[in-house]
Motif scaffolding. Structure first.
Motif, PDB file in Angstrom:
ATOM      1  N   ILE A 134       0.853  -1.185   0.000  1.00 50.64           N
ATOM      2  CA  ILE A 134       0.000   0.000   0.000  1.00 50.64           C
ATOM      3  C   ILE A 134       0.886   1.232   0.000  1.00 50.64           C
ATOM      4  O   ILE A 134       1.928   1.267   0.645  1.00 50.64           O
ATOM      5  N   SER A 135       0.468   2.231  -0.760  1.00 56.63           N
ATOM      6  CA  SER A 135       1.199   3.496  -0.806  1.00 56.63           C
ATOM      7  C   SER A 135       0.204   4.619  -1.063  1.00 56.63           C
ATOM      8  O   SER A 135      -0.944   4.364  -1.426  1.00 56.63           O
ATOM      9  N   ARG A 136       0.669   5.835  -0.882  1.00 51.21           N
ATOM     10  CA  ARG A 136      -0.207   6.981  -1.136  1.00 51.21           C
ATOM     11  C   ARG A 136       0.604   8.132  -1.698  1.00 51.21           C
ATOM     12  O   ARG A 136       1.797   8.266  -1.430  1.00 51.21           O
ATOM     13  N   ASP A 137      -0.074   8.964  -2.463  1.00 48.44           N
ATOM     14  CA  ASP A 137       0.526  10.178  -2.995  1.00 48.44           C
ATOM     15  C   ASP A 137      -0.407  11.324  -2.584  1.00 48.44           C
ATOM     16  O   ASP A 137      -1.466  11.511  -3.193  1.00 48.44           O
ATOM     17  N   ASN A 138      -0.002  12.050  -1.559  1.00 46.84           N
ATOM     18  CA  ASN A 138      -0.867  13.107  -1.037  1.00 46.84           C
ATOM     19  C   ASN A 138      -0.965  14.294  -1.997  1.00 46.84           C
ATOM     20  O   ASN A 138      -1.875  15.109  -1.867  1.00 46.84           O
ATOM     21  N   THR A 139      -0.049  14.388  -2.947  1.00 49.92           N
ATOM     22  CA  THR A 139      -0.149  15.467  -3.935  1.00 49.92           C
ATOM     23  C   THR A 139      -1.199  15.140  -4.997  1.00 49.92           C
ATOM     24  O   THR A 139      -1.687  16.029  -5.690  1.00 49.92           O
ATOM     25  N   LYS A 140      -1.517  13.843  -5.133  1.00 45.22           N
ATOM     26  CA  LYS A 140      -2.511  13.413  -6.109  1.00 45.22           C
ATOM     27  C   LYS A 140      -3.798  12.930  -5.451  1.00 45.22           C
ATOM     28  O   LYS A 140      -4.703  12.445  -6.144  1.00 45.22           O
ATOM     29  N   ASN A 141      -3.857  13.005  -4.115  1.00 43.74           N
ATOM     30  CA  ASN A 141      -5.051  12.554  -3.380  1.00 43.74           C
ATOM     31  C   ASN A 141      -5.419  11.120  -3.752  1.00 43.74           C
ATOM     32  O   ASN A 141      -6.599  10.802  -3.958  1.00 43.74           O
ATOM     33  N   THR A 142      -4.421  10.271  -3.818  1.00 48.93           N
ATOM     34  CA  THR A 142      -4.638   8.902  -4.284  1.00 48.93           C
ATOM     35  C   THR A 142      -3.887   7.917  -3.401  1.00 48.93           C
ATOM     36  O   THR A 142      -2.753   8.178  -2.989  1.00 48.93           O
ATOM     37  N   VAL A 143      -4.535   6.801  -3.135  1.00 48.46           N
ATOM     38  CA  VAL A 143      -3.895   5.679  -2.455  1.00 48.46           C
ATOM     39  C   VAL A 143      -3.891   4.490  -3.412  1.00 48.46           C
ATOM     40  O   VAL A 143      -4.807   4.326  -4.220  1.00 48.46           O
ATOM     41  N   TYR A 144      -2.841   3.689  -3.323  1.00 53.21           N
ATOM     42  CA  TYR A 144      -2.644   2.579  -4.239  1.00 53.21           C
ATOM     43  C   TYR A 144      -2.525   1.265  -3.469  1.00 53.21           C
ATOM     44  O   TYR A 144      -2.117   1.240  -2.314  1.00 53.21           O
ATOM     45  N   LEU A 145      -2.843   0.186  -4.147  1.00 55.63           N
ATOM     46  CA  LEU A 145      -2.580  -1.145  -3.630  1.00 55.63           C
ATOM     47  C   LEU A 145      -1.960  -1.962  -4.753  1.00 55.63           C
ATOM     48  O   LEU A 145      -2.643  -2.334  -5.709  1.00 55.63           O
ATOM     49  N   GLN A 146      -0.668  -2.188  -4.647  1.00 48.06           N
ATOM     50  CA  GLN A 146       0.026  -3.038  -5.609  1.00 48.06           C
ATOM     51  C   GLN A 146      -0.098  -4.475  -5.141  1.00 48.06           C
ATOM     52  O   GLN A 146       0.331  -4.809  -4.039  1.00 48.06           O
ATOM     53  N   MET A 147      -0.664  -5.310  -5.992  1.00 49.30           N
ATOM     54  CA  MET A 147      -0.921  -6.703  -5.639  1.00 49.30           C
ATOM     55  C   MET A 147      -0.116  -7.601  -6.559  1.00 49.30           C
ATOM     56  O   MET A 147      -0.345  -7.607  -7.776  1.00 49.30           O
ATOM     57  N   ASN A 148       0.819  -8.332  -5.995  1.00 44.09           N
ATOM     58  CA  ASN A 148       1.659  -9.255  -6.746  1.00 44.09           C
ATOM     59  C   ASN A 148       1.393 -10.687  -6.297  1.00 44.09           C
ATOM     60  O   ASN A 148       0.816 -10.915  -5.227  1.00 44.09           O
TER      61      ASN A 148
END
Length: 120
Positions: free
Chosen positions: A70-84
């Motif tokens: 899980i990661s987030r970019d507060n400049t883009k107001n977005t959170v991510y979930l990379q699933m491998n």
């Protein structure tokens, strides 16, 4: 109010990867801890991963530890979930979650969900 919109779900073979995104709008994104939950058919919604407001701390369910990030970019107001290394048991609807406070009152918001299907 915080509006959350997930994207990036789909159909993938076992062993493959997907990256989910959750775009937030409304209140200040960086005021909220963010998380991902999932719900498989016939099962209760379960915690997958969470990240604190600044992005420096991450938390994972044992079932996804070492495979999901899980990661987030507060400049883009977005959170991510990379699933491998996806497994059939990862098949579920994945929901984005935001948690914060308005003074003493807790706030919580959910997205509409995105389907992830992992074929064997």
């Amino acid at each position: 109010q915080v509006q959350l919109v997930e994207s990036g779900g789909g159909l993938v073979q076992a062993g493959g990867s997907l990256r989910l995104s959750c775009a937030a709008s409304g209140r200040t994104f960086s005021n909220y801890a963010m998380g991902w939950f999932r719900q498989a058919p016939g099962k209760e919604r379960e915690f997958v991963a969470a990240i604190n407001r600044g992005g420096g701390s991450q938390y994972y369910a044992d079932s996804v530890k070492g495979r999901f990030t899980i990661s987030r970019d507060n400049t883009k107001n977005t959170v991510y979930l990379q699933m491998n290394s996806l497994k059939p048991e990862d098949t579920a609807v994945y929901y984005c979650n935001a948690r914060g406070h308005d003074g003493p009152w807790p706030l919580e918001f959910w997205g509409q969900g995105t389907q992830v299907t992992v074929s064997s």
